[in-house]
Every structure is written in structure tokens, then in C-alpha cells.
Scaffold this active site. Sequence first.
Site, mmCIF file in Angstrom:
data_model
loop_
_atom_site.group_PDB
_atom_site.id
_atom_site.type_symbol
_atom_site.label_atom_id
_atom_site.label_comp_id
_atom_site.label_asym_id
_atom_site.label_seq_id
_atom_site.Cartn_x
_atom_site.Cartn_y
_atom_site.Cartn_z
ATOM 1 N N HIS A 1 2.996 -7.751 -10.829
ATOM 2 C CA HIS A 1 3.775 -8.176 -9.824
ATOM 3 C C HIS A 1 4.719 -9.851 -10.675
ATOM 4 C CE1 HIS A 1 2.079 -6.399 -6.086
ATOM 5 N NE2 HIS A 1 1.492 -6.391 -7.139
ATOM 6 N N ARG B 1 -2.934 5.666 -9.841
ATOM 7 C CA ARG B 1 -3.058 4.944 -9.050
ATOM 8 C C ARG B 1 -4.272 4.112 -9.144
ATOM 9 N NH1 ARG B 1 -3.480 6.241 -2.562
ATOM 10 N NH2 ARG B 1 -3.457 3.695 -2.376
ATOM 11 N N GLU C 1 0.486 -1.276 -0.070
ATOM 12 C CA GLU C 1 0.095 0.180 0.232
ATOM 13 C C GLU C 1 0.981 1.323 -0.002
ATOM 14 O OE1 GLU C 1 -3.563 -0.227 -0.262
ATOM 15 O OE2 GLU C 1 -3.533 1.781 -0.296
ATOM 16 N N ARG D 1 -4.997 -4.404 -8.576
ATOM 17 C CA ARG D 1 -5.148 -2.458 -7.786
ATOM 18 C C ARG D 1 -4.065 -1.830 -7.961
ATOM 19 N NH1 ARG D 1 -6.145 -1.016 -3.309
ATOM 20 N NH2 ARG D 1 -4.649 -1.585 -1.835
ATOM 21 N N CYS E 1 4.297 -2.362 -8.676
ATOM 22 C CA CYS E 1 2.689 -2.410 -8.257
ATOM 23 C C CYS E 1 3.145 -0.406 -7.281
ATOM 24 C CB CYS E 1 2.460 -3.345 -7.365
ATOM 25 S SG CYS E 1 0.685 -3.291 -7.674
ATOM 26 N N GLU F 1 7.327 -11.420 -9.104
ATOM 27 C CA GLU F 1 7.300 -12.352 -7.871
ATOM 28 C C GLU F 1 6.886 -13.266 -7.612
ATOM 29 O OE1 GLU F 1 6.143 -9.567 -7.733
ATOM 30 O OE2 GLU F 1 4.710 -8.555 -6.092
HETATM 31 N N1 GLN Z 1 -3.419 0.089 -5.134
HETATM 32 C C1 GLN Z 1 -2.203 -0.036 -4.200
HETATM 33 C C2 GLN Z 1 -1.230 1.485 -3.742
HETATM 34 O O1 GLN Z 1 -1.415 2.367 -4.696
HETATM 35 C C3 GLN Z 1 -0.572 -0.696 -4.679
HETATM 36 C C4 GLN Z 1 -1.519 -1.910 -4.257
HETATM 37 C C5 GLN Z 1 -0.657 -3.027 -4.765
HETATM 38 O O2 GLN Z 1 0.655 -2.591 -4.613
HETATM 39 N N2 GLN Z 1 -0.587 -4.121 -5.156
HETATM 40 O O3 GLN Z 1 -0.454 1.721 -3.113
#
Ligand code: GLN
Length: 196
Positions: free
Chosen positions: A179, A115, A53, A144, A84, A181
Site C-alpha cells: 500500500h 490471495r 476486498e 492481508r 493489493c 498510499e
Molecule cells: N485480502 C484482500 C483480498 O484478497 C486484499 C487486502 C487488501 O487489499 N488490503 O481481497
Amino acid sequence: MKIGVIAIQGNVAEHAGALKRTLALRGDPGEIVLIKHSGLVPDCDAIVLPGGESTTLARLIWREGIATEIVDAVGAGVPVLGTCAGLVLLAKHGDEDVARTKQRLLGVMDIEVKRNAFGRQYDSFETSIDISGIGDGFPAVFIRAPAIVRCGNGVSSLAWVGDYVVAAQQGSVLALAFHPEMVPDTRVHQYFIDMI
Ligand code: GLN
């Protein structure tokens, strides 16, 4: 070779695991350092900023003094991979959401990010993408996920989903909206280790 994984929150174990797998495949000796406080980044030959996050991550890395060390490492040409939420943190320019939540970004890559760009109905999906210089048909997992909506001079766009850039590189900084990973395919981590 010491590779630091910022271990504040998010996909830390997954990145450490993918890096270990990739080093073993290459037969490279290497050490993974989990970074929870300042003082460790300056000793690393590369840094990974995992997803999670970005609001939480930003707050904690600045508070712990890790953020400044990452900015300095980029200045010294140390390879940094952000995935991400990690991509969001690397950016110079955020969207209205970044402004509203008063996120302080690292600003080490001349990109503008959005985002949660793929909307609610696509909160999570996997798609095959071609990543320039890394390989075709990469199984990219988006959770996300953010997107890159503008790249400045010196930034190479490496992959797209629709009109959105989902992988980009500026010098020693590599940013991915997905991702790597979380899949067995190690090509992204191979490419990153090659950068060291
Ligand atoms: N939506 C998240 C953000 O903006 C990122 C999501 C993620 O790293 N899987 O922080």
C-alpha cells in the site's frame, strides 16, 4: 491530466490524497476523479484500483460496467495502478480462493496471484523493499496481502519479499501487493505519474 481512482470500496481517500500530494510536489496541475459509475474511465489519463476486498470490488465493478471500461483503457495503453486487492483484479490467473469465490478478474496482466499469501500471522506488516526502477528502501505496508506467484512473458518483476513477487509491471499496468498510499514516501506515485 485526469487521474481516476475507482471509488467503490477500500483505500480510495488514501490514494486520492497521495496523488494530490505527489502532483503538488511536482507542481503538476492535475485532477483526481473518483469513479463510482461507468462513463468516467474513458475520460481519464490514468486509473488507480485501490486495495480493499477483491471479491466485493470485482462484483461491483463488473455490475457497474466499470470493469469493461478499465479493460478497454488498458488496451488503449492508459496507465493503470492496482494495489493489493487491485493487484488481484488485474491478474489473468487466480488461485483456488479466486475460483472458490467465483471472482471474475480483469485479466489484463499475465500474472498468477495468490490471495492472502502471507498467512494469518502476518496479516499486517511493514518491511523495507527495493523496487527496481522506483527506488530502494521503500516502506512497504502489507495488509492481508496477495502475492504474484508466476509472471508471464512481457511482465517485469520489480520487487520481492522472500520468493514472492510483490511488484510487477506489464506495459502500462503496474501492480503492487502493498500500500504505497499509506506512507509519506511518494516515489511509487511519482513513478506512476511519470508513466502518464
Ligand atoms: N485480502 C484482500 C483480498 O484478497 C486484499 C487486502 C487488501 O487489499 N488490503 O481481497
